[in-house]
Design an enzyme around this catalytic site. Sequence first.
Site, PDB file in Angstrom:
ATOM      1  N   LEU A 279      14.416   7.255 123.353  1.00  0.00           N
ATOM      2  CA  LEU A 279      15.113   6.194 124.111  1.00  0.00           C
ATOM      3  C   LEU A 279      14.122   5.095 124.482  1.00  0.00           C
ATOM      4  CD1 LEU A 279      17.168   8.484 126.561  1.00  0.00           C
ATOM      5  CD2 LEU A 279      17.902   7.552 124.348  1.00  0.00           C
TER       6      LEU A 279
ATOM      7  N   ASN B  10       1.753  11.293 114.835  1.00  0.00           N
ATOM      8  CA  ASN B  10       1.252   9.911 114.716  1.00  0.00           C
ATOM      9  C   ASN B  10       0.347   9.723 113.504  1.00  0.00           C
ATOM     10  OD1 ASN B  10       2.459   9.069 117.315  1.00  0.00           O
ATOM     11  ND2 ASN B  10       0.963  10.490 118.189  1.00  0.00           N
TER      12      ASN B  10
ATOM     13  N   LYS C 132     -12.182   8.020 126.643  1.00  0.00           N
ATOM     14  CA  LYS C 132     -11.093   8.599 125.847  1.00  0.00           C
ATOM     15  C   LYS C 132     -11.518   8.616 124.387  1.00  0.00           C
ATOM     16  CE  LYS C 132      -6.157   8.276 124.981  1.00  0.00           C
ATOM     17  NZ  LYS C 132      -4.931   7.460 125.108  1.00  0.00           N
TER      18      LYS C 132
ATOM     19  N   TRP D  73       6.416  16.127 128.767  1.00  0.00           N
ATOM     20  CA  TRP D  73       5.405  15.146 129.185  1.00  0.00           C
ATOM     21  C   TRP D  73       5.580  14.712 130.643  1.00  0.00           C
ATOM     22  CZ3 TRP D  73       5.848   9.375 127.441  1.00  0.00           C
ATOM     23  CH2 TRP D  73       4.699   8.661 127.856  1.00  0.00           C
ATOM     24  N   ARG D  74       6.823  14.450 131.040  1.00  0.00           N
ATOM     25  CA  ARG D  74       7.062  13.842 132.356  1.00  0.00           C
ATOM     26  C   ARG D  74       7.337  14.875 133.452  1.00  0.00           C
ATOM     27  NH1 ARG D  74       8.105   8.207 131.145  1.00  0.00           N
ATOM     28  NH2 ARG D  74       8.638   7.914 128.966  1.00  0.00           N
TER      29      ARG D  74
ATOM     30  N   SER E  79       9.762   9.587 122.270  1.00  0.00           N
ATOM     31  CA  SER E  79      10.362   8.423 122.948  1.00  0.00           C
ATOM     32  C   SER E  79      11.624   7.942 122.237  1.00  0.00           C
ATOM     33  CB  SER E  79       9.348   7.283 123.104  1.00  0.00           C
ATOM     34  OG  SER E  79       8.370   7.629 124.057  1.00  0.00           O
TER      35      SER E  79
ATOM     36  N   TYR F 272      -0.878  16.665 128.824  1.00  0.00           N
ATOM     37  CA  TYR F 272       0.243  16.146 129.623  1.00  0.00           C
ATOM     38  C   TYR F 272      -0.009  16.348 131.117  1.00  0.00           C
ATOM     39  CZ  TYR F 272       3.025  15.198 125.451  1.00  0.00           C
ATOM     40  OH  TYR F 272       3.485  14.685 124.253  1.00  0.00           O
TER      41      TYR F 272
HETATM   42  N1  LIG Z   1       3.329  12.843 120.039  1.00  0.00           N
HETATM   43  C1  LIG Z   1       3.119  11.860 120.873  1.00  0.00           C
HETATM   44  O1  LIG Z   1       2.170  11.064 120.728  1.00  0.00           O
HETATM   45  C2  LIG Z   1       4.053  11.671 122.027  1.00  0.00           C
HETATM   46  C3  LIG Z   1       3.975  10.528 122.827  1.00  0.00           C
HETATM   47  C4  LIG Z   1       4.884  10.398 123.880  1.00  0.00           C
HETATM   48  C5  LIG Z   1       5.829  11.396 124.110  1.00  0.00           C
HETATM   49  N2  LIG Z   1       5.848  12.523 123.327  1.00  0.00           N
HETATM   50  C6  LIG Z   1       6.863  13.587 123.532  1.00  0.00           C
HETATM   51  O2  LIG Z   1       8.142  12.991 123.480  1.00  0.00           O
HETATM   52  C7  LIG Z   1       8.864  13.341 124.647  1.00  0.00           C
HETATM   53  C8  LIG Z   1       9.855  12.271 124.956  1.00  0.00           C
HETATM   54  O3  LIG Z   1       9.187  11.022 125.242  1.00  0.00           O
HETATM   55  P1  LIG Z   1       9.794  10.075 126.355  1.00  0.00           P
HETATM   56  O4  LIG Z   1       9.794  10.780 127.659  1.00  0.00           O
HETATM   57  O5  LIG Z   1       9.125   8.778 126.253  1.00  0.00           O
HETATM   58  O6  LIG Z   1      11.308  10.014 125.819  1.00  0.00           O
HETATM   59  P2  LIG Z   1      12.568   9.123 126.150  1.00  0.00           P
HETATM   60  O7  LIG Z   1      13.719  10.099 126.118  1.00  0.00           O
HETATM   61  O8  LIG Z   1      12.581   7.968 125.243  1.00  0.00           O
HETATM   62  O9  LIG Z   1      12.369   8.560 127.625  1.00  0.00           O
HETATM   63  C9  LIG Z   1      12.592   9.360 128.755  1.00  0.00           C
HETATM   64  C10 LIG Z   1      12.611   8.464 129.951  1.00  0.00           C
HETATM   65  O10 LIG Z   1      13.816   7.690 129.917  1.00  0.00           O
HETATM   66  C11 LIG Z   1      14.397   7.715 131.201  1.00  0.00           C
HETATM   67  N3  LIG Z   1      15.843   7.458 131.155  1.00  0.00           N
HETATM   68  C12 LIG Z   1      16.432   6.377 131.737  1.00  0.00           C
HETATM   69  N4  LIG Z   1      17.741   6.402 131.540  1.00  0.00           N
HETATM   70  C13 LIG Z   1      18.026   7.494 130.826  1.00  0.00           C
HETATM   71  C14 LIG Z   1      19.250   8.040 130.337  1.00  0.00           C
HETATM   72  N5  LIG Z   1      20.437   7.473 130.511  1.00  0.00           N
HETATM   73  N6  LIG Z   1      19.197   9.190 129.668  1.00  0.00           N
HETATM   74  C15 LIG Z   1      18.012   9.794 129.465  1.00  0.00           C
HETATM   75  N7  LIG Z   1      16.806   9.314 129.923  1.00  0.00           N
HETATM   76  C16 LIG Z   1      16.818   8.160 130.599  1.00  0.00           C
HETATM   77  C17 LIG Z   1      14.049   9.092 131.730  1.00  0.00           C
HETATM   78  O11 LIG Z   1      14.122   9.074 133.127  1.00  0.00           O
HETATM   79  P3  LIG Z   1      14.673  10.337 133.965  1.00  0.00           P
HETATM   80  O12 LIG Z   1      13.654  11.439 133.853  1.00  0.00           O
HETATM   81  O13 LIG Z   1      14.802   9.757 135.320  1.00  0.00           O
HETATM   82  O14 LIG Z   1      15.989  10.714 133.369  1.00  0.00           O
HETATM   83  C18 LIG Z   1      12.611   9.242 131.247  1.00  0.00           C
HETATM   84  O15 LIG Z   1      11.710   8.605 132.143  1.00  0.00           O
HETATM   85  C19 LIG Z   1       7.786  13.602 125.706  1.00  0.00           C
HETATM   86  O16 LIG Z   1       8.242  14.445 126.751  1.00  0.00           O
HETATM   87  C20 LIG Z   1       6.739  14.283 124.878  1.00  0.00           C
HETATM   88  O17 LIG Z   1       7.073  15.658 124.721  1.00  0.00           O
HETATM   89  C21 LIG Z   1       4.984  12.662 122.295  1.00  0.00           C
END
Ligand SMILES: NC(=O)c1ccc[n+]([C@@H]2O[C@H](COP(=O)([O-])OP(=O)(O)OC[C@H]3O[C@@H](n4cnc5c(N)ncnc54)[C@H](OP(=O)(O)O)[C@@H]3O)[C@@H](O)[C@H]2O)c1
Length: 306
Positions: free
Chosen positions: A218, A165, A103, A24-25, A216, A59
């Site tokens: 974290l 979801n 949307k 995603w990011r 998500s 994304y």
């Molecule tokens: N199905 C859905 O509706 C849905 C919705 C949202 C997401 N997703 C999927 O879930 C994936 C994960 O979601 P998410 O990105 O929100 O997950 P997350 O792992 O909860 O959050 C990642 C974010 O945390 C930051 N972060 C800060 N400190 C960290 C540390 N110590 N270790 C690791 N990360 C840290 C990361 O920054 P840095 O990059 O700077 O490390 C990044 O911005 C997405 O990429 C996507 O594939 C699905």
Amino acid sequence: MSHDSRIKLSKDGVSLSRLVFGAWRLLDSAVRPDADAVARLIGSAVDLGLTSFDHADIYGNYEVEAAFGTGLLRWKGKRDSIELISKCDIMLASANRPQNRLKHYDTSAAHIVASVDRSLANLHTDYLDLLLLHRPDPLMDADETAAALAGLVKSGKVRAVGVSNFTPSQFDLLASRLPFALATNQIEMSVLKTNALTDGSLDHAQRLSYAPMIWSPLGGGSLFTGKEAREARVRAALASVAAETGVADLAAIAIAWLLRHPARLVPVLGTMKPERLAAMVKALDIVLDRQQWFAILEASEGRPVA
Ligand SMILES: NC(=O)c1ccc[n+]([C@@H]2O[C@H](COP(=O)([O-])OP(=O)(O)OC[C@H]3O[C@@H](n4cnc5c(N)ncnc54)[C@H](OP(=O)(O)O)[C@@H]3O)[C@@H](O)[C@H]2O)c1
């Protein structure tokens, strides 16, 4: 004790790495990664055992898949050594989709099939290992949607199908019209977002023996950036478990907390930093005991269990 590095989502379903790379990011940083940078990132993830990559058509405002695809072309590994996951049905109001006035969701056969074809082209592949419906669509016609999904599996464009979801009831409706089992429900959960423990989602997953994917894990980073008392309390609880287990990284403990659940949760990691992925992979080496697990839940809820 440790966790397996691979997981079968359902009895006859697809196998993923136990920790999944979330894309995603990918384009969120100030400097847009070029194809070589993306290829290096893919290589780092695969070297760490994260062979499964979670995408969605939307994304990066519909641009991540194609950017990832250019990296895949540069990457030296084999297509069949990784798993590509994508999603469809969210329609963003975006300059990249001028026909969307607002949307909304679209689970029509025409949209699903067209979206998969675009994902395949963007990712330079002829199959997705897993396709997910991204969000429940109140206008979903279960017969039409299921027929489209079954057709995609039959044609070989998609190896397995799941949802994201969805409530258990929405999952059951779609499942009732499919000739195969849904592979997963990708839901939000973390030490800061625990409602799946009690809203029936994880009970449903255990009852039907599918492994839910967790987004998500974290809290989207709020676990570390959050300034509220609750987040500070959870970080302190993670730190004391970290001291007990010898795995110092708090993110790894937060992931280990998810892995401990018997519903076989599959966290989708969102960082774009290989060193953070490496730290979190250590979660596979630890199995929290009950009291460690409950200490983190207690910190999250702010009170002991009843
Ligand atoms: N199905 C859905 O509706 C849905 C919705 C949202 C997401 N997703 C999927 O879930 C994936 C994960 O979601 P998410 O990105 O929100 O997950 P997350 O792992 O909860 O959050 C990642 C974010 O945390 C930051 N972060 C800060 N400190 C960290 C540390 N110590 N270790 C690791 N990360 C840290 C990361 O920054 P840095 O990059 O700077 O490390 C990044 O911005 C997405 O990429 C996507 O594939 C699905």
